[in-house]
Write a protein that holds these residues in place. Structure first.
Motif, PDB file in Angstrom:
ATOM      1  N   LEU A  38     -12.520 -15.650 -12.760  1.00 22.90           N
ATOM      2  CA  LEU A  38     -12.395 -15.617 -14.214  1.00 22.90           C
ATOM      3  C   LEU A  38     -10.928 -15.583 -14.631  1.00 22.90           C
ATOM      4  O   LEU A  38     -10.528 -16.263 -15.589  1.00 22.90           O
ATOM      5  CB  LEU A  38     -13.137 -14.399 -14.764  1.00 22.90           C
ATOM      6  N   VAL A  39     -10.107 -14.797 -13.928  1.00 24.90           N
ATOM      7  CA  VAL A  39      -8.675 -14.731 -14.214  1.00 24.90           C
ATOM      8  C   VAL A  39      -8.049 -16.118 -14.092  1.00 24.90           C
ATOM      9  O   VAL A  39      -7.295 -16.562 -14.971  1.00 24.90           O
ATOM     10  CB  VAL A  39      -7.970 -13.737 -13.271  1.00 24.90           C
ATOM     11  N   GLY A  40      -8.357 -16.805 -12.994  1.00 26.60           N
ATOM     12  CA  GLY A  40      -7.817 -18.145 -12.793  1.00 26.60           C
ATOM     13  C   GLY A  40      -8.273 -19.108 -13.875  1.00 26.60           C
ATOM     14  O   GLY A  40      -7.494 -19.938 -14.363  1.00 26.60           O
ATOM     15  N   PHE A  41      -9.537 -19.009 -14.266  1.00 24.10           N
ATOM     16  CA  PHE A  41     -10.077 -19.903 -15.296  1.00 24.10           C
ATOM     17  C   PHE A  41      -9.392 -19.662 -16.640  1.00 24.10           C
ATOM     18  O   PHE A  41      -8.993 -20.618 -17.318  1.00 24.10           O
ATOM     19  CB  PHE A  41     -11.588 -19.698 -15.434  1.00 24.10           C
ATOM     20  N   ILE A  42      -9.242 -18.398 -17.019  1.00 24.13           N
ATOM     21  CA  ILE A  42      -8.641 -18.067 -18.321  1.00 24.13           C
ATOM     22  C   ILE A  42      -7.192 -18.541 -18.385  1.00 24.13           C
ATOM     23  O   ILE A  42      -6.765 -19.184 -19.359  1.00 24.13           O
ATOM     24  CB  ILE A  42      -8.717 -16.552 -18.590  1.00 24.13           C
ATOM     25  N   LEU A  43      -6.414 -18.255 -17.341  1.00 20.60           N
ATOM     26  CA  LEU A  43      -5.014 -18.676 -17.347  1.00 20.60           C
ATOM     27  C   LEU A  43      -4.892 -20.190 -17.253  1.00 20.60           C
ATOM     28  O   LEU A  43      -4.014 -20.790 -17.878  1.00 20.60           O
ATOM     29  CB  LEU A  43      -4.252 -18.011 -16.205  1.00 20.60           C
ATOM     30  N   GLY A  44      -5.769 -20.812 -16.472  1.00 21.25           N
ATOM     31  CA  GLY A  44      -5.723 -22.261 -16.346  1.00 21.25           C
ATOM     32  C   GLY A  44      -6.120 -22.975 -17.623  1.00 21.25           C
ATOM     33  O   GLY A  44      -5.688 -24.104 -17.875  1.00 21.25           O
ATOM     34  N   SER A  45      -6.918 -22.325 -18.442  1.00 24.52           N
ATOM     35  CA  SER A  45      -7.412 -22.951 -19.671  1.00 24.52           C
ATOM     36  C   SER A  45      -6.365 -23.010 -20.776  1.00 24.52           C
ATOM     37  O   SER A  45      -6.517 -23.780 -21.737  1.00 24.52           O
ATOM     38  CB  SER A  45      -8.644 -22.196 -20.189  1.00 24.52           C
ATOM     39  N   GLY A  46      -5.330 -22.186 -20.686  1.00 28.18           N
ATOM     40  CA  GLY A  46      -4.339 -22.165 -21.753  1.00 28.18           C
ATOM     41  C   GLY A  46      -4.951 -21.648 -23.047  1.00 28.18           C
ATOM     42  O   GLY A  46      -5.597 -20.611 -23.074  1.00 28.18           O
ATOM     43  N   VAL A 123     -13.619 -30.718  -7.698  1.00 28.57           N
ATOM     44  CA  VAL A 123     -12.493 -29.952  -7.155  1.00 28.57           C
ATOM     45  C   VAL A 123     -12.859 -28.472  -7.043  1.00 28.57           C
ATOM     46  O   VAL A 123     -12.604 -27.826  -6.023  1.00 28.57           O
ATOM     47  CB  VAL A 123     -11.232 -30.139  -8.022  1.00 28.57           C
ATOM     48  N   ALA A 124     -13.474 -27.943  -8.095  1.00 27.94           N
ATOM     49  CA  ALA A 124     -13.904 -26.538  -8.063  1.00 27.94           C
ATOM     50  C   ALA A 124     -14.928 -26.320  -6.952  1.00 27.94           C
ATOM     51  O   ALA A 124     -14.885 -25.307  -6.242  1.00 27.94           O
ATOM     52  CB  ALA A 124     -14.496 -26.142  -9.409  1.00 27.94           C
ATOM     53  N   GLY A 125     -15.849 -27.259  -6.796  1.00 27.66           N
ATOM     54  CA  GLY A 125     -16.831 -27.163  -5.720  1.00 27.66           C
ATOM     55  C   GLY A 125     -16.165 -27.179  -4.361  1.00 27.66           C
ATOM     56  O   GLY A 125     -16.524 -26.398  -3.469  1.00 27.66           O
ATOM     57  N   ALA A 126     -15.175 -28.057  -4.194  1.00 29.89           N
ATOM     58  CA  ALA A 126     -14.480 -28.163  -2.907  1.00 29.89           C
ATOM     59  C   ALA A 126     -13.719 -26.888  -2.576  1.00 29.89           C
ATOM     60  O   ALA A 126     -13.741 -26.416  -1.430  1.00 29.89           O
ATOM     61  CB  ALA A 126     -13.524 -29.359  -2.930  1.00 29.89           C
ATOM     62  N   VAL A 127     -13.048 -26.296  -3.581  1.00 31.71           N
ATOM     63  CA  VAL A 127     -12.297 -25.062  -3.336  1.00 31.71           C
ATOM     64  C   VAL A 127     -13.238 -23.939  -2.905  1.00 31.71           C
ATOM     65  O   VAL A 127     -12.961 -23.213  -1.940  1.00 31.71           O
ATOM     66  CB  VAL A 127     -11.507 -24.645  -4.595  1.00 31.71           C
ATOM     67  N   SER A 128     -14.357 -23.803  -3.590  1.00 33.40           N
ATOM     68  CA  SER A 128     -15.314 -22.750  -3.247  1.00 33.40           C
ATOM     69  C   SER A 128     -15.925 -22.979  -1.868  1.00 33.40           C
ATOM     70  O   SER A 128     -16.122 -22.025  -1.102  1.00 33.40           O
ATOM     71  CB  SER A 128     -16.423 -22.673  -4.306  1.00 33.40           C
ATOM     72  N   VAL A 162      -7.839 -19.614  -7.578  1.00 35.31           N
ATOM     73  CA  VAL A 162      -7.549 -21.049  -7.457  1.00 35.31           C
ATOM     74  C   VAL A 162      -8.783 -21.850  -7.859  1.00 35.31           C
ATOM     75  O   VAL A 162      -8.698 -22.850  -8.584  1.00 35.31           O
ATOM     76  CB  VAL A 162      -7.120 -21.407  -6.017  1.00 35.31           C
ATOM     77  N   GLY A 163      -9.965 -21.374  -7.415  1.00 26.86           N
ATOM     78  CA  GLY A 163     -11.212 -22.024  -7.801  1.00 26.86           C
ATOM     79  C   GLY A 163     -11.444 -21.959  -9.299  1.00 26.86           C
ATOM     80  O   GLY A 163     -11.918 -22.927  -9.907  1.00 26.86           O
ATOM     81  N   GLY A 164     -11.100 -20.828  -9.912  1.00 28.29           N
ATOM     82  CA  GLY A 164     -11.245 -20.691 -11.354  1.00 28.29           C
ATOM     83  C   GLY A 164     -10.320 -21.634 -12.098  1.00 28.29           C
ATOM     84  O   GLY A 164     -10.713 -22.267 -13.086  1.00 28.29           O
ATOM     85  N   TRP A 165      -9.086 -21.723 -11.642  1.00 32.08           N
ATOM     86  CA  TRP A 165      -8.118 -22.630 -12.274  1.00 32.08           C
ATOM     87  C   TRP A 165      -8.582 -24.076 -12.111  1.00 32.08           C
ATOM     88  O   TRP A 165      -8.496 -24.874 -13.046  1.00 32.08           O
ATOM     89  CB  TRP A 165      -6.744 -22.443 -11.640  1.00 32.08           C
ATOM     90  N   ALA A 166      -9.095 -24.399 -10.928  1.00 28.05           N
ATOM     91  CA  ALA A 166      -9.598 -25.752 -10.679  1.00 28.05           C
ATOM     92  C   ALA A 166     -10.795 -26.066 -11.563  1.00 28.05           C
ATOM     93  O   ALA A 166     -10.961 -27.205 -12.029  1.00 28.05           O
ATOM     94  CB  ALA A 166      -9.975 -25.908  -9.208  1.00 28.05           C
ATOM     95  N   ALA A 167     -11.642 -25.060 -11.803  1.00 29.84           N
ATOM     96  CA  ALA A 167     -12.799 -25.262 -12.682  1.00 29.84           C
ATOM     97  C   ALA A 167     -12.347 -25.592 -14.100  1.00 29.84           C
ATOM     98  O   ALA A 167     -12.969 -26.401 -14.802  1.00 29.84           O
ATOM     99  CB  ALA A 167     -13.678 -24.015 -12.685  1.00 29.84           C
ATOM    100  N   ALA A 168     -11.238 -24.977 -14.537  1.00 28.31           N
ATOM    101  CA  ALA A 168     -10.736 -25.196 -15.894  1.00 28.31           C
ATOM    102  C   ALA A 168      -9.960 -26.496 -16.037  1.00 28.31           C
ATOM    103  O   ALA A 168      -9.993 -27.133 -17.092  1.00 28.31           O
ATOM    104  CB  ALA A 168      -9.860 -24.018 -16.317  1.00 28.31           C
ATOM    105  N   THR A 169      -9.255 -26.902 -14.975  1.00 33.09           N
ATOM    106  CA  THR A 169      -8.327 -28.030 -15.090  1.00 33.09           C
ATOM    107  C   THR A 169      -8.693 -29.248 -14.250  1.00 33.09           C
ATOM    108  O   THR A 169      -8.224 -30.346 -14.526  1.00 33.09           O
ATOM    109  CB  THR A 169      -6.911 -27.594 -14.677  1.00 33.09           C
TER     110      THR A 169
END
Length: 302
Positions: A38-46, A123-128, A162-169
């Protein structure tokens, strides 16, 4: 026995089975994975958070993380049975048979992978999936071979943001996600070493190599714990310097790292189990506190 009593017993039995399968997923670790993602997703989302994608990312990540925890217990069911702290887990205690545990864990992992690919992005699937692969295929068997497993295990342990950021971006090329990776990597090594020092007899009896070789006095354990705890400071500063987080995170993150460092130093000066336990609790407190600092900085500064 009347029918009402029979129904109570049946319900209790079903509840126990559900509870056992839930324990198999390592719920505490799984929740930590979700928060870090969630942290990665929130920061990646801007400034543009897609809550629909976020929900799908949480569901898919939960499935893979829960399946990974369950499959880890399947792989380690024999060694778990040899240790006091894990002997009552569902598989070594034979409350779930090994075949059922394997089918359950693999179903969760591949369901989560498919869900992330279809509902979030590949990408998110691959990271996970890579996270699960390293954790189960490299880290878990390496625990019986070499203490280097701790550094190896810190890699999948640090990939959820990293997975969260990838999910967002949809990419893994931005520096912010790798600084979050750094926080989790450097946090995890002293965290695991403190547990390993506390449970060294248990681990040794099960044939798991969780502490540096020829380190009866704990000097190597302290050295690596100190190196990693100190490394949290430049990573925290880099988050601020690269404008990924602001002054609130810099101040709070530094304070929390200082607290963690203080208990690491205390353990280094006197390597008792009591001090190792305090260092472990300091590490347990550090991660949620630093994520709270990330969220506070993100939304107050927003």
């Amino acid at each position: 026995m009347n029918s009402a009593e029979e129904n109570i017993l049946i319900k209790r039995s079903v509840t126990d089975v559900i509870s056992d399968y839930y324990q198999l997923t390592k719920p505490g670790i799984t929740m930590s994975v979700l928060v870090s993602m969630l942290v990665g997703f929130i920061l990646g989302s801007g400034t543009n958070i897609n809550f629909s994608i976020l929900i799908h990312a949480l569901i898919g990540t939960y499935l893979i993380a829960a399946g990974t925890g369950a499959h880890n217990q399947f792989i380690e069911r024999v060694s778990d049975g040899l240790m006091k702290r894990t002997s009552k887990r569902p598989l070594p205690d034979r409350r779930i048979d090994s075949k059922s545990g394997m089918v359950f864990s693999m179903t969760l992992i591949f369901s989560g992978l498919l869900y992330l690919i279809l509902m979030v992005n590949a990408v998110a699937g691959a990271v996970s999936f890579v996270t699960a692969l390293i954790y189960l295929g490299v880290y878990t068997p390496m625990k019986k071979v070499s203490p280097i497993n701790i550094a190896i295990g810190a890699v999948p342990g640090a990939l959820p943001p990293v997975g969260g950021w990838a999910a967002a971006t949809g990419n893994i090329a931005e520096p912010g996600m790798w600084l979050l990776f750094g926080i989790m990597f450097f946090w995890q090594v002293p965290h695991v070493l403190s547990i390993a020092w506390l449970c060294k007899d248990d681990y040794s009896g099960a044939g798991l190599k969780m502490l540096p070789r020829k380190d009866e006095m704990g000097y190597k354990t302290v050295f690596w714990s100190m190196i990693c705890t100190l490394s949290l400071f430049p990573v925290t500063f880099a988050m601020y310097q690269l404008d990924i987080s602001g002054m609130i995170f810099l101040v709070l993150g530094t304070i929390f790292a200082l607290g963690f460092l203080a208990y690491t130093i205390k353990f280094g000066l006197d390597r008792t189990k009591a001090n190792a336990k305090q260092m472990m609790f300091a590490s347990i407190a550090y991660l949620p506190l630093v994520w709270i600092a990330v969220f506070a900085d993100r939304f107050i500064s927003f």
